[in-house]
Design a protein around this motif. Structure first.
Motif, PDB file in Angstrom:
ATOM      1  N   LEU A  53     -23.597  47.135  15.585  1.00 21.62           N
ATOM      2  CA  LEU A  53     -24.252  47.552  16.993  1.00 21.62           C
ATOM      3  C   LEU A  53     -23.690  48.898  17.492  1.00 21.62           C
ATOM      4  O   LEU A  53     -24.481  49.230  18.225  1.00 21.62           O
ATOM      5  N   ASN A  83     -29.405  35.738  25.041  1.00 19.03           N
ATOM      6  CA  ASN A  83     -30.465  35.400  24.331  1.00 19.03           C
ATOM      7  C   ASN A  83     -31.345  36.445  23.813  1.00 19.03           C
ATOM      8  O   ASN A  83     -31.949  37.135  24.467  1.00 19.03           O
ATOM      9  N   TYR A  84     -31.293  36.368  22.266  1.00 13.68           N
ATOM     10  CA  TYR A  84     -32.109  37.484  21.799  1.00 13.68           C
ATOM     11  C   TYR A  84     -33.659  37.219  21.208  1.00 13.68           C
ATOM     12  O   TYR A  84     -34.460  38.058  20.521  1.00 13.68           O
TER      13      TYR A  84
ATOM     14  N   ASP B  92     -32.347  42.747  25.395  1.00  9.82           N
ATOM     15  CA  ASP B  92     -31.208  41.652  25.073  1.00  9.82           C
ATOM     16  C   ASP B  92     -32.081  41.376  23.314  1.00  9.82           C
ATOM     17  O   ASP B  92     -31.213  41.016  22.349  1.00  9.82           O
ATOM     18  N   GLY B  94     -32.993  43.383  21.186  1.00  6.11           N
ATOM     19  CA  GLY B  94     -32.399  44.404  20.082  1.00  6.11           C
ATOM     20  C   GLY B  94     -31.092  43.643  19.602  1.00  6.11           C
ATOM     21  O   GLY B  94     -30.739  44.202  18.422  1.00  6.11           O
ATOM     22  N   TYR B  95     -30.448  42.668  20.130  1.00  2.92           N
ATOM     23  CA  TYR B  95     -29.207  41.876  19.401  1.00  2.92           C
ATOM     24  C   TYR B  95     -29.778  41.410  18.232  1.00  2.92           C
ATOM     25  O   TYR B  95     -28.917  41.314  17.194  1.00  2.92           O
ATOM     26  N   LEU B 282     -26.147  53.500  21.158  1.00  2.86           N
ATOM     27  CA  LEU B 282     -27.032  52.637  21.726  1.00  2.86           C
ATOM     28  C   LEU B 282     -26.131  51.610  22.767  1.00  2.86           C
ATOM     29  O   LEU B 282     -25.071  51.651  22.704  1.00  2.86           O
ATOM     30  N   LEU B 284     -26.961  48.204  24.688  1.00  2.00           N
ATOM     31  CA  LEU B 284     -27.803  47.102  25.126  1.00  2.00           C
ATOM     32  C   LEU B 284     -27.207  46.225  26.248  1.00  2.00           C
ATOM     33  O   LEU B 284     -28.150  45.655  26.725  1.00  2.00           O
ATOM     34  N   GLU B 285     -26.243  46.632  26.684  1.00  2.00           N
ATOM     35  CA  GLU B 285     -25.512  46.118  27.797  1.00  2.00           C
ATOM     36  C   GLU B 285     -26.447  46.264  29.049  1.00  2.00           C
ATOM     37  O   GLU B 285     -26.592  47.566  29.473  1.00  2.00           O
TER      38      GLU B 285
END
Lengths: 231, 285
Positions: A53, A83-84, B92, B94-95, B282, B284-285
């Protein structure tokens, strides 16, 4: 023993903040390893780098000898803190989704674990409680026969009974030759299942040892952690 | 993997799109039925005037609801498709999505293909709903048939003339037009996607505001690039363009091809920006 994860002078910066300060690390196959450190020590950053990531600022990280990418993602099962799940899906559709993308995903194992928890797979994810969503997410990760499991705070924020369930699910479902990296600050809970531990502080690894080594000195990892990270 | 991504995205979107399609078609049918029933002489002669009046009021209300629903339907289709991209890759979710064993190219193209498919379906549903609402089916069908026939006749009768005017056979020009539309739509889709990527990179806390600002910037850059191409082309060969403007067909063809080329270039640049953000920046946070 071959290494499943290797870091060479791995560094990660977010603007002027250095999250990882050039760490060196080797994780062998077939071990359960605790990545232990206080909040903000760099645990999540290391796991995000391993899952592909994030990209390193300097140095390298290798998964089974390769930089993170499509090939490494085939053998890495990642459980993030967040939570994804796409809540508009049903659980069974999410299982189909995982099965479509991961050859090592075992649908029958997923359904077995759901049945054990008395969760109906035909239910939409949005109808589940927060705790059950977390369990479903763990089930999806542990239904894979991956080579490396990256579990970021899997027992953070859940009650002690749920912690026991989560840890037993991890122990019972990972293949013997796979490595499980568990990031947490709840040392006492994970200590019984660990083979090795890594102490990480402010982006640096301060200790990487076998749990047996600590035990042979009459210490516990939890006790050692309190000693090393004393404020 | 691209096929699987496209399939799952299609199934997810269909769960929301199909009820929306059915709703807009249902409003059209109800509206049309109320209009029809209040215009029947039998109803006017045999039903109490108050009741007819109530139905007429209802019919007007439904018409208003229909117009609002129709506008919302068109706007929401575009907003929803853009939002899916944001939600899947930049929140999220995206995780999971970004740790699938798939290249960023696959992730982006699966969304692009779905956007094309759903925009096309939405256009078909919009036309169908207008068709139902407007009524006069015999005349409409007749109009469509006559339009097709006259186009066919023109092509048959004036085929050589059109070919001379355009410089290519008519079917080639039709293909060029289709490619033109695909590239134009793709450029706009990539403009939104790249804005999401760039916006979330710049504004870590206010991602949606960042996206809107990035879109305004990228959209203006796109117009500036298009304008620059036109300016350069006309200044490099002014005589050619003056001569060309005398021949409408060839000029039209040049505009279609030239604009397609510019859109291809812009779509490529936006795609590069997006993949760069997804690979290197990226957040995502």
């Amino acid at each position: 023993m071959a290494e499943i994860l290797k870091c060479n002078h791995l560094k990660k910066q977010y603007g002027s903040f250095t999250a990882l300060k050039g760490i060196n690390l080797e994780l062998p196959e077939g071990k359960i390893v605790g990545l232990l450190g206080p909040n903000g020590s760099g645990k999540t950053t290391l796991i995000k780098l391993a899952s592909g990531l994030l990209l390193p600022t300097a140095g390298e990280i290798l998964i089974n000898g390769q930089a993170p990418g499509v090939e490494s993602k085939k053998i890495v099962a990642y459980l993030p803190e967040r939570n994804y799940l796409d809540l508009s899906r049903k659980i069974s559709k999410q299982i189909d989704f995982m099965g479509d993308f991961y050859k090592d995903f075992r649908k029958e194992r997923a359904y077995e674990m759901l049945e054990h928890l008395d969760i109906d797979p035909s239910r939409p994810l949005k109808e589940l409680s927060k705790g059950n969503r977390e369990k479903v997410q763990l089930i999806l990760v542990m239904s894979r026969d991956a080579k490396l499991y990256l579990l970021d705070e899997p027992i953070g924020g859940v009650d002690p009974a749920a912690r026991d369930y989560i840890l037993s699910t991890i122990i019972d479902n990972h293949p013997e030759d796979s490595t499980v990296l568990i990031s947490t600050h709840l040392i006492a809970d994970v200590e019984p299942v660990l083979d090795e531990f890594i102490f990480i502080r402010e982006g640096e690894i301060v200790q990487h040892s076998a749990v047996d080594e600590v035990k042979s000195k009459g210490q516990t990892v939890d006790g050692l952690f309190r000693e090393v990270f004393r404020c | 993997m691209l096929g699987k991504l496209t399939k799952h995205e299609f199934l997810t979107v269909s769960r929301l799109a199909i009820p929306a399609y059915l709703a807009i078609l249902a409003i059209s049918v109800v509206g049309r039925f109320l209009t029809w029933i209040t215009s029947r002489q039998y109803v006017i002669d045999h039903v109490a005037p108050t009741f007819v009046r109530i139905i007429k009021i209802l019919s007007s209300l439904i018409s208003t609801v229909y117009v609002l629903a129709f506008i919302a339907f068109i706007v929401m289709t575009v907003v929803f498709l853009v939002y899916r991209f944001y939600k899947n890759y930049f929140t999220d979710e995206g995780y999971l999505m970004l740790t699938l064993p798939v290249k960023p190219t696959g992730l982006i193209f699966s969304k692009l293909f779905n956007s094309w498919i759903w925009l096309l379906f939405s256009a078909i549903v919009a036309v169908a709903s207008l068709y139902i609402t407007l009524g006069h089916y015999d005349q409409l069908t007749d109009l469509i048939t006559r339009t097709f026939d006259s186009v066919k006749q023109v092509i048959e009768r004036e085929g050589d003339f059109i070919r001379d005017e355009l410089g290519v056979p008519i079917w080639v020009f039709v293909i060029e037009l289709i490619i033109f539309v695909i590239l134009l739509v793709s450029r706009y889709i990539f403009e939104w996607y790249a804005s999401i990527g760039a916006g979330t990179m710049i504004a870590k806390k206010h991602k949606i505001i960042g996206t809107l600002i990035a879109f305004l910037i990228l959209d203006n850059i796109s117009y500036a690039v298009t304008g620059a191409f036109v300016a350069i082309a006309t200044s490099v060969a002014p005589d050619y363009f003056t001569e060309l403007s005398q021949s409408g067909g060839k000029a039209l063809q040049l505009v279609v091809l030239g604009y397609s080329g510019v859109n291809l270039l812009l779509a490529g640049l936006l795609f590069w920006l997006l993949t760069y953000v997804m690979k290197h920046k990226l957040n995502l946070e």
